[in-house]
Each structure stands twice: as C-alpha cells, then as structure tokens.
Enzyme design. Sequence first.
Site, short mmCIF file in Angstrom:
data_model
loop_
_atom_site.label_atom_id
_atom_site.label_comp_id
_atom_site.label_asym_id
_atom_site.label_seq_id
_atom_site.Cartn_x
_atom_site.Cartn_y
_atom_site.Cartn_z
N CYS A 1 0.81 -1.21 0.00
CA CYS A 1 0.00 0.00 0.00
C CYS A 1 0.85 1.26 0.00
CB CYS A 1 -0.89 0.04 1.25
SG CYS A 1 -1.92 -1.41 1.42
N GLY A 17 0.06 0.04 -4.99
CA GLY A 17 -1.22 -0.64 -4.83
C GLY A 17 -2.18 -0.19 -5.91
N ASN A 76 -0.18 1.24 5.87
CA ASN A 76 0.70 0.43 5.03
C ASN A 76 1.45 -0.51 5.96
OD1 ASN A 76 3.73 1.15 3.07
ND2 ASN A 76 2.45 -0.67 3.13
N GLY A 77 1.18 -1.82 5.81
CA GLY A 77 1.83 -2.79 6.68
C GLY A 77 0.88 -3.92 6.99
N TYR A 135 12.83 -3.80 -4.95
CA TYR A 135 11.74 -3.84 -5.93
C TYR A 135 10.58 -2.87 -5.69
CZ TYR A 135 7.67 -5.59 -8.49
OH TYR A 135 6.55 -5.68 -9.28
#
Length: 477
Positions: free
Chosen positions: A19, A45, A119-120, A261
Amino acid sequence: MSSNRKGITVTPDKFWDHCGIFGITNQPEAARNVYLGLYALQHRGQESAGIVTSSGSRLHVEKGMGHVVDVFDERRLERLAGPHATGHVRYSTSGASFLLNAQPILIDSWRGPIAISHNGNLLNAAQLRYRLEHEGAIFQTTSDTEVILHLIARSRKETLEEALMEALLAVKGAYSLLIQTPTRIFAIRDPCGFRPLTIGRLAGSWVFSSETCALDLLGAAFVRDVECGEVVKWDAQTDQLESTFIPQTPKPAQCIFEQVYFSRPDSVVFGKGVNGSRQAMGRILAEESPVEADIVVPVPDSGVTAAIGFADGSGIPFKFGLIRNHYVGRTFIEPKQSIRHFGVKIKLNPVAEILTGRRVVLIDDSIVRGTTSKKIVEMVRAAGAREVHVRISSPPTVSPCYFGIDTPTRSELIASNHSVEEIREFLSADSLYFLSLEGLKRAVGDRGNFCTACFSEDYPLPVETDLNQLDLFRKET
Ligand code: SF4
C-alpha cells in the site's frame, strides 16, 4: 492468477503488492493534491484508492476499486471539501466484496470522526479482533487496520493522544499510518519501521508520503523520515509538528525489498536513493558472477536499474532487448474462445535484431514462482539468442513476508524448495546466479537496520508464534 470483480482474467507478473499513503495540510485544494500524491504512489497498490478530507468538525471520504484515475473524477473531488486530507492506495486479492476494505477507513466515535490509512500488516490483529468482538465491537471490514480504530475508540484514556498510544502498544507488526481527525493528522511508524514514511514541506503545508517521488511531483521539499517508533502529530491550531515515541525500544528492521523492488527508483527510501542502491546491486552482481557475454538485457521494468549497474561493472553493453507494453494492467482480458494463451507475451516482446546470435545476460530483480522467468528465457531464446545467462539482483526468496507484502506461500516460492541448479534447469538457462545476501546488504548500506527475512528467514519479530496462535484462533472460531 485470480479474478477481479468483473470476472476479468488477471495476470500479475509478480505477487509483490502492498500500500501507499499520502497526506497534506493547509491546502485550498487538499483533495486534488492527495490525488496527485496517490497517483505518484500508484505502483504501491492498484486495487483501490481513497481520500479523506476535513472541513470544520467533519471528515468526508470517497473511495473505490481501481486505479486512482478510475476512482476519482471531478464530481468526486468536488465533494471532498476542506484544506487537510489523507489518502491511500491499496492492493487486495479480490474485488467488490472488498470495497469495504478500501482505505482510508472512517469511523464516527464518541471522540469524533477518525480516519486511518495503513501500510503494513498487524501480526496480532486476529487475536485483538476476537477480544474486541467479544466485548461488543462491531467491525465494518475484514481488514487488520480497523482493529486500531476500535482500540482507540474503546480506550478509557482521556485524550485521543493517550488512547492512540495505548492502541499502538497493543498491536504488533508492521504499520506506517496516517490517522486523521477534523483538526489533527498523526504520521506514525512502528518501532521496526518496516515501511517507509516521509515528511515534506510545500509552502505553508506539511506533506506526508510513503515515498519521496510523490513529494517531487508536488514540488514539496523533503524534510525528514518519520523515525522508527515515532508518532508525529500535526495540529491545525498550532500548525506545528510535535514528536513523541511509542514507549518500546525501537528495533529498526526496514524492509530491504523496498530497495530491491517495491519503491520507485526515483525515490529516496530509508535515507538512501533507490536508483543508486539498485545500480550497486547490479555492479556487485557483476563482481560476484562474471560471465562471457555480448549484451546485458533487463527484464523491464523491474530489472532495468540493476542491469545498468551490471553493464557498468562488467563492461558488457546494455541493450533493451525486451520491450514492455506499459498499457497492460492487471485487468487485461484475453479472448475467451482462443486456444492460445498469451501469457507473458502480452506484456513483453523481444527485439530480434538485438538478440539474434548474441550471448545474453538477462537481469531481473527476483524470481518468485519461476514460471514467468521461464517464459522470458524461452522468449529470448526463440528470438535468436545464442546463450541466456540469468542474473538476479537479490538472493533467492525462500520465505514469505508477514509485514505487509502479499507474497506467495512458502510452497509456491521456487527457491524455498529447489536448489539454484534445479531452478537453472527449470528455467532452461545456460547459467543462473543470485546476488549474495552480503552483496545486497553492501548495496543498500545495511548496518543491521534492515529486515532481510524473505531471504534469510531471520524474522525481526516472532512471527511463527503469532501465526500458530492465529491458526488456533481460526480453529476455535
Ligand atoms: S520479509 Fe522481506 S518483504 Fe517482508 S519486510 Fe522483511 S525484507 Fe521486506
């Protein structure tokens, strides 16, 4: 492969998704600025997007499934009134029923409206949810994130700040958060700091973003990262940032895969330029695995920057021998009646005049299941390459991530149950080499402050214990 809400064939080439979060204060066009920020974070995302704004004592939310440009139009942005805003882009595994899980999640509590963007991934969300539901909490989503809102809303602490701290002490795992109320925005990173979160400044506005590439788009200056375990509070009355820390010892374990990445190469993540890290990975890879070859060819886009480094390090010329169609999303529709499966050819096409008769070093950032890499090797060979030497700019991915990346299970990861030689054989490559873990750490400047668990199985938090508990919980309920 999975299906989205329209029953359309979805063919992701890599299963690494998570995210992105973005926020801004004091902007007459706050929603439009967050729209731009989320647009720059779209790579983090692609399945849903949402924005919350605050005006007076209210919060307004708009969210939907799809890319940022699909979710928001003029009408929706017009409805998002107010000078302060936060937003979220999310990956989820399937469609319409998951619209409820799109973020930001907004609740009305006795403390007033609160919105959260996360985010996580929380390791103990199932246990906490089980307890909260037995105490009467009614959840509106199946997302781990909502647990934090319930903990805040149900806390008996007097102030929101105290309730928030109590909630953060209860949750375990990975979280970079933006929490918004009508007059405040909190920017938070967990004590390990798995996911990035930066602070920027744009004239009189504070900006919060997962990555610096979104600050660049708005012309905002980078100020600093939110630190591991830090809670940064912006208050409309003072217009200042106030910093406190979660009372737990920070244990930096920043995700090394952000450098390999996930993050954009034009971002500075965890204090280091991603482009520079990836080029260093390529140079070190060339040092570690020299090869006699004519050209270095990246798998676009994931292998491009490391391939530039490999070409630099080896002196072998860099060539774009594979061309990517940038307009193919996750929602490409293949002809139903066709017996032909287009697969990777939809995305990549070889350039025969570059590849014919050449000894090729093919560079990519990782191998997940191995099926896509196998097809790419076949494609390069079919285009006339004499030899194909595969070089991967990260170590073999041997174990899954529990900290906010949607990775395949261990059994699906080819490197988890096959040797490098077996993988080489499967790919039909002339040679195969993965960057060493030491080489990767050197490339990103790791001083013990990175998580490397998907390569090393050295998890910074005790995930197995928690996951066993989760299994127990599932069996019981
Ligand atoms: S397990 Fe891998 S992907 Fe997950 S946080 Fe650690 S390094 Fe990143």
